[in-house]
Design an enzyme around this catalytic site. Structure first.
Site, short mmCIF file in Angstrom:
data_model
loop_
_atom_site.label_atom_id
_atom_site.label_comp_id
_atom_site.label_asym_id
_atom_site.label_seq_id
_atom_site.Cartn_x
_atom_site.Cartn_y
_atom_site.Cartn_z
N ASP A 187 -14.16 -16.51 -3.57
CA ASP A 187 -13.88 -18.05 -2.82
C ASP A 187 -14.88 -18.08 -1.57
O ASP A 187 -14.57 -17.58 -0.54
CB ASP A 187 -12.42 -17.81 -2.38
CG ASP A 187 -11.62 -19.27 -2.13
OD1 ASP A 187 -12.65 -20.04 -2.33
OD2 ASP A 187 -10.62 -19.22 -1.72
N ASP B 280 -17.77 -24.95 -3.44
CA ASP B 280 -16.71 -23.92 -3.34
C ASP B 280 -16.42 -23.30 -4.70
O ASP B 280 -16.23 -23.81 -5.79
CB ASP B 280 -15.49 -24.94 -3.17
CG ASP B 280 -14.10 -24.07 -3.04
OD1 ASP B 280 -14.29 -22.69 -2.89
OD2 ASP B 280 -13.05 -24.52 -3.08
#
Ligand code: NAG
Ligand code: NAG
Ligand code: NAG
Ligand code: NAG
Ligand code: NAG
Ligand code: NAG
Length: 389
Positions: A87, A269
């Site tokens: 992440d 992201d």
């Protein structure tokens, strides 16, 4: 240095040490689950904006199941291996949502509670220092690790490894809300395990439910994983995108249609599954595909009529003068994956979705996993830039 009163600089000074490994590549596993990933992405978008804006944390109501990339990370001595979500949109590393945290002789309790809320899901638990094995030659000591005792929305994964800026660790320790907790990348640099604070990410389109076709490069880029050259764009100064791996696109074109016509900030992201674009801008894309609509009653995904598939155009993201074009097939969800995306058989869904709010908010798009399945991505904290190849 771990200190509650001293802030850790976002970009640490890089030590030039001869013994530092230059590049370590690790395989990545891709996971798919079921559920409404788009709604999860939208919730995440709203949350990421408010979080970096300095607003209070909001608890999301999404029940997303992940369509994510994970990597196997060892914690403890000897290490227990956990499948952690990769992440770049958060910075804390924790385990325990699947496989429980196995404490060993290297596990030291910090005596602190930790809690983090994500765009989808949250965890609460205890903070430890432990030895973290990213690769046999990349073993970080005294890395802070959260032990998730209470959590929601992490199906099939054991936690998260956070590659976002260290500022995103603020407010993770309720007793010291202003403290920043050094990330895995911070410590790898601090301990001279890596020379460059760079993460290279290669995500390949999945061919099965749980394959290992992606790879993650700590400390640099792996030339074998892309062709041509990497084109870099600076991290944006526009908040809230600037609180993440944020960049400005100079424009986005769908065929001859201008979807984004001026410099606009958004983020890159790995923790978001799709490509999300602010609603008003997304509307241009959707209108350019005859008959396309949003499946509001189920997945929230764009549905592309079979008759419009053959006519799909290149979707091109421009950074300065450099353009990255996604062809028609890269914009589509393979139909044999429909059930994993919560969809119906025989419907053609797309990977570009709407963000859930209009443009003009300083975080007007998210280039998620689906973008990185087309392009190699480099998160370069030394030069404060993001590269694509
Ligand atoms: C945890 O690790 C940091 C270094 O990352 C160190 O400064 C700190 O003293 C450690 N805390 C404990 C309780 O061992
Ligand atoms: C994915 O495959 C790996 C082995 O390659 C396995 O360890 C892991 O548990 C699998 N994950 C799921 C959710 O099936
Ligand atoms: C985390 O702790 C803060 C207090 O610092 C609290 O306001 C918040 O509700 C907690 N979040 C969760 C998910 O428990
Ligand atoms: C992806 O992984 C699957 C199974 O792990 C393998 O069969 C396939 O060849 C891989 N594809 C690529 C492009 O590497
Ligand atoms: C980046 O985009 C924002 C709008 O999202 C704009 O205000 C800002 O000026 C842009 N920055 C650059 C360097 O073009
Ligand atoms: C949405 O719901 C309507 C009515 O139930 C149904 O006819 C339609 O096929 C649904 N659309 C999709 C894409 O599932």
């Amino acid at each position: 240095m771990w200190s509650f009163s001293t802030f850790v600089p976002v970009v640490l000074v890089v030590a030039s040490v001869a013994s530092a490994s230059s590049v370590v590549s690790m395989p990545l596993k891709r996971l798919t689950g079921t559920g409404s990933h788009l709604n999860g992405g939208r919730t995440r978008a709203a949350f990421l904006k408010s979080y970096a804006s300095g607003d209070r944390l909001t608890i999301p109501s999404s029940n997303l199941e992940y369509v994510q990339y994970t990597t196997s990370v060892g914690v403890g001595t000897p290490p227990t291996y956990y499948n952690l979500v990769v992440d770049t949109g958060s910075a804390v590393t924790f385990v325990g949502t699947g496989k429980k945290y196995a404490r060993t002789s290297s596990s030291v309790s910090i005596g602190q509670k930790i809690n983090v809320t994500y765009g989808t899901g949250y965890f609460k638990g205890d903070e430890y220092n432990d030895t973290v094995t990213l690769a046999p030659q990349l073993v970080i000591t005294q890395q802070s690790i959260g032990d998730a005792l209470e959590y929601a929305d992490f199906p099939d994964v054991d936690g998260i490894i956070g590659f976002g800026p260290v500022d995103l660790t603020r407010r993770s320790l309720p007793a010291h809300p202003d403290a920043m907790v050094p990330t895995v990348m911070d410590n790898a640099i601090d301990q001279n395990l890596l020379k460059n604070k760079i993460l290279g990410v290669s995500f390949a389109p999945a061919t099965s439910l749980n394959d290992t076709n992606g790879s993650l490069t700590y400390g640099g880029v792996d030339d074998a994983l892309y062709t041509g050259e990497i084109l870099y764009t600076p991290v944006t100064e526009t908040y809230p995108a600037a609180g993440y791996w944020g960049v400005n696109v100079s424009g986005v074109m769908y065929g001859s249609h201008s979807v984004i016509s001026q410099s606009t900030a958004g983020i890159v992201d790995t923790g978001t599954s799709l490509i999300l674009i602010a609603d008003d801008l997304f509307a241009v894309y959707m209108a350019a595909i005859p008959g396309a609509y949003i499946d509001d009653n189920k997945t929230g995904l764009i549905v592309i009529p079979a008759s419009s598939v053959a006519g799909m155009q290149l979707l091109k993201f421009k950074f300065g003068e450099a353009g990255f074009g996604m062809d028609a097939s890269s914009q589509l969800i393979p139909q044999d994956q429909n059930s994993e995306w919560g969809g119906e058989t025989g419907v053609q869904y797309g990977v570009v979705g709407n963000l859930g709010s209009n443009s003009g908010e300083g975080l007007d798009f998210i280039l998620g996993q689906k973008f990185m399945e087309s392009f190699y991505a480099v998160f370069d904290a030394d030069e404060n830039r993001v590269g694509f190849g």
